[in-house]
Design a protein around this motif. Structure first.
Motif, PDB file in Angstrom:
ATOM      1  N   ALA A 259       0.814  -1.214   0.000  1.00 24.00           N
ATOM      2  CA  ALA A 259       0.000   0.000   0.000  1.00 24.00           C
ATOM      3  C   ALA A 259       0.848   1.264   0.000  1.00 24.00           C
ATOM      4  O   ALA A 259       0.580   2.212  -0.748  1.00 24.00           O
ATOM      5  CB  ALA A 259      -0.941  -0.007   1.210  1.00 24.00           C
ATOM      6  N   GLU A 260       1.887   1.293   0.839  1.00 22.66           N
ATOM      7  CA  GLU A 260       2.739   2.488   0.930  1.00 22.66           C
ATOM      8  C   GLU A 260       3.364   2.810  -0.418  1.00 22.66           C
ATOM      9  O   GLU A 260       3.415   3.973  -0.841  1.00 22.66           O
ATOM     10  CB  GLU A 260       3.826   2.264   1.974  1.00 22.66           C
TER      11      GLU A 260
ATOM     12  N   THR B 258     -11.813  -5.443  -6.520  1.00 20.04           N
ATOM     13  CA  THR B 258     -11.268  -4.561  -5.491  1.00 20.04           C
ATOM     14  C   THR B 258     -12.405  -3.904  -4.707  1.00 20.04           C
ATOM     15  O   THR B 258     -13.332  -3.340  -5.280  1.00 20.04           O
ATOM     16  CB  THR B 258     -10.370  -3.490  -6.123  1.00 20.04           C
ATOM     17  N   GLY B 259     -12.330  -4.034  -3.399  1.00 19.83           N
ATOM     18  CA  GLY B 259     -13.360  -3.475  -2.524  1.00 19.83           C
ATOM     19  C   GLY B 259     -14.506  -4.397  -2.219  1.00 19.83           C
ATOM     20  O   GLY B 259     -15.357  -4.068  -1.388  1.00 19.83           O
ATOM     21  N   ASP B 260     -14.550  -5.577  -2.864  1.00 19.41           N
ATOM     22  CA  ASP B 260     -15.644  -6.529  -2.629  1.00 19.41           C
ATOM     23  C   ASP B 260     -15.357  -7.313  -1.346  1.00 19.41           C
ATOM     24  O   ASP B 260     -14.417  -8.100  -1.293  1.00 19.41           O
ATOM     25  CB  ASP B 260     -15.758  -7.488  -3.814  1.00 19.41           C
ATOM     26  N   PRO B 261     -16.160  -7.144  -0.299  1.00 18.03           N
ATOM     27  CA  PRO B 261     -15.877  -7.836   0.973  1.00 18.03           C
ATOM     28  C   PRO B 261     -15.942  -9.356   0.845  1.00 18.03           C
ATOM     29  O   PRO B 261     -15.306 -10.068   1.637  1.00 18.03           O
ATOM     30  CB  PRO B 261     -16.955  -7.306   1.920  1.00 18.03           C
TER      31      PRO B 261
ATOM     32  N   PHE C   3      -7.690 -10.173  -0.303  1.00 17.67           N
ATOM     33  CA  PHE C   3      -7.209  -9.876  -1.651  1.00 17.67           C
ATOM     34  C   PHE C   3      -7.881  -8.617  -2.210  1.00 17.67           C
ATOM     35  O   PHE C   3      -7.260  -7.841  -2.943  1.00 17.67           O
ATOM     36  CB  PHE C   3      -7.470 -11.069  -2.567  1.00 17.67           C
ATOM     37  N   ALA C   4      -9.141  -8.401  -1.861  1.00 19.99           N
ATOM     38  CA  ALA C   4      -9.888  -7.258  -2.367  1.00 19.99           C
ATOM     39  C   ALA C   4      -9.383  -5.935  -1.827  1.00 19.99           C
ATOM     40  O   ALA C   4      -9.730  -4.870  -2.342  1.00 19.99           O
ATOM     41  CB  ALA C   4     -11.371  -7.412  -2.036  1.00 19.99           C
ATOM     42  N   THR C   5      -8.555  -5.980  -0.782  1.00 19.27           N
ATOM     43  CA  THR C   5      -8.050  -4.742  -0.171  1.00 19.27           C
ATOM     44  C   THR C   5      -6.699  -4.316  -0.731  1.00 19.27           C
ATOM     45  O   THR C   5      -6.251  -3.198  -0.448  1.00 19.27           O
ATOM     46  CB  THR C   5      -7.921  -4.909   1.358  1.00 19.27           C
ATOM     47  N   TRP C   6      -6.023  -5.192  -1.478  1.00 11.09           N
ATOM     48  CA  TRP C   6      -4.662  -4.888  -1.904  1.00 11.09           C
ATOM     49  C   TRP C   6      -4.566  -3.570  -2.666  1.00 11.09           C
ATOM     50  O   TRP C   6      -3.645  -2.781  -2.445  1.00 11.09           O
ATOM     51  CB  TRP C   6      -4.126  -6.016  -2.797  1.00 11.09           C
ATOM     52  N   HIS C   7      -5.490  -3.336  -3.579  1.00  3.97           N
ATOM     53  CA  HIS C   7      -5.408  -2.144  -4.440  1.00  3.97           C
ATOM     54  C   HIS C   7      -6.191  -0.951  -3.892  1.00  3.97           C
ATOM     55  O   HIS C   7      -6.129   0.129  -4.489  1.00  3.97           O
ATOM     56  CB  HIS C   7      -5.939  -2.478  -5.835  1.00  3.97           C
ATOM     57  N   MET C   8      -6.914  -1.129  -2.794  1.00  8.89           N
ATOM     58  CA  MET C   8      -7.769  -0.044  -2.321  1.00  8.89           C
ATOM     59  C   MET C   8      -7.007   1.225  -1.960  1.00  8.89           C
ATOM     60  O   MET C   8      -7.401   2.326  -2.364  1.00  8.89           O
ATOM     61  CB  MET C   8      -8.623  -0.525  -1.145  1.00  8.89           C
TER      62      MET C   8
END
Length: 285
Positions: A76-77, A102-105, A110-115
């Motif tokens: 993320a950083e 992305t963003g799908d709970p 995995f869905a949070t990686w690109h958020m």
């Protein structure tokens, strides 16, 4: 000047090739410019998305940038850093490669990686486009060694179907977004024209090659062991395991219309991709 990060990767290399073919001035960010195979006239510069100083140097003088900054959890950083470096360098337009779901709970970690990267892109104040591709057709190159030997190739996704997309379509849309402000503020979900399971892909590939392509369906235990054996950490492996379960249960059985709407033609099929890459699966002489 257009900067392409991840310039030797599956999508980045195709973006570089297409931009160069159009006569655009291109700078390719790569770990080892001496080994990078880029078209004539493309400037290769050393750097990595985790090395902020190298990214900032590469951004200098660029008007647009293709951003590839997530290769696993904990990025993320660095993903946000790509956006910050672009802003600091005066880049006007950015295109981020993200991922479907992305963003799908329901997809889990995995869905949070690109958020964080997507949020940074949207908050950047720049012209931006986000690309969320489904499973790459080129992922089946992982089967190539087994196919060449006539052995069953590993299947991690069970019977789950995915909107398998040709990387060339992703790159073509990335180039359009880098060059045309009409795509600014859009998030595109990129799929092929149909959903296919791994076994259906193997059947298509077998028809193209003229011989059977058997698969070995990995158990959850085998999947995890294979991921850990590849050098991935436990958090990384567990994220991919959750994604595989999501896919096997039908969570990625999606066909979107963004590819044909943006390109003005149907999305390429997996059969088309397989036909153009049959040599990769040919037995060794």
């Amino acid at each position: 000047m257009i900067l392409v990060t991840g310039a030797t990767g599956t999508i980045g290399s195709e973006v570089v090739r297409r931009l160069a073919a159009r006569g655009e001035k291109v700078r390719a960010l790569t770990r080892d410019p001496a080994k990078a195979r880029v078209p004539s006239g493309v400037e290769s510069v050393p750097g990595h998305h985790r090395d902020r100083a190298s990214v900032e140097a590469a951004m200098a003088g660029a008007q647009a940038a293709f951003l590839v900054g997530v290769f696993g959890p904990g990025e993320a950083e660095h993903d946000r850093g790509l956006v910050a470096a672009a802003r600091a360098a005066g880049v006007r337009r950015i295109v981020k490669l993200s991922s479907i779901g992305t963003g799908d709970p329901e997809l889990g970690v995995f869905a949070t990686w690109h958020m964080p990267g997507e949020e940074a892109v949207r908050d950047s104040g720049l012209e931006w486009t986000i690309l969320r591709p489904s499973s790459f057709a080129s992922n089946t190159l992982n089967w190539a060694a087994a196919v060449r030997e006539g052995a069953p190739a590993p299947n991690m996704m069970g019977d789950g179907k995915q909107g398998v997309v040709d990387p060339r379509d992703i790159a073509e849309i990335a180039v359009a977004a880098l060059l045309d402000p009409a795509h600014s503020g859009r998030t595109y979900t990129l799929t092929g024209p149909e959903t296919l399971s791994a076994h259906e892909q193997a059947a298509v590939l077998g028809e193209v090659l003229g011989r059977a392509v058997p698969l070995h369906d990995l158990s959850p235990e085998e999947r995890r062991e294979q991921l850990l054996s590849a050098g991935l950490g436990e958090a990384y492996a567990d994220s991919l395991m959750a994604a595989a379960r999501f896919i096997s249960e039908g969570g990625n059985d999606i066909v979107a219309e963004d590819v044909p709407q943006v390109l003005g033609r149907p999305a390429r099929t997996y059969r088309s991709w397989a036909g153009d890459h049959r040599d990769a699966f040919a037995p060794a002489d």
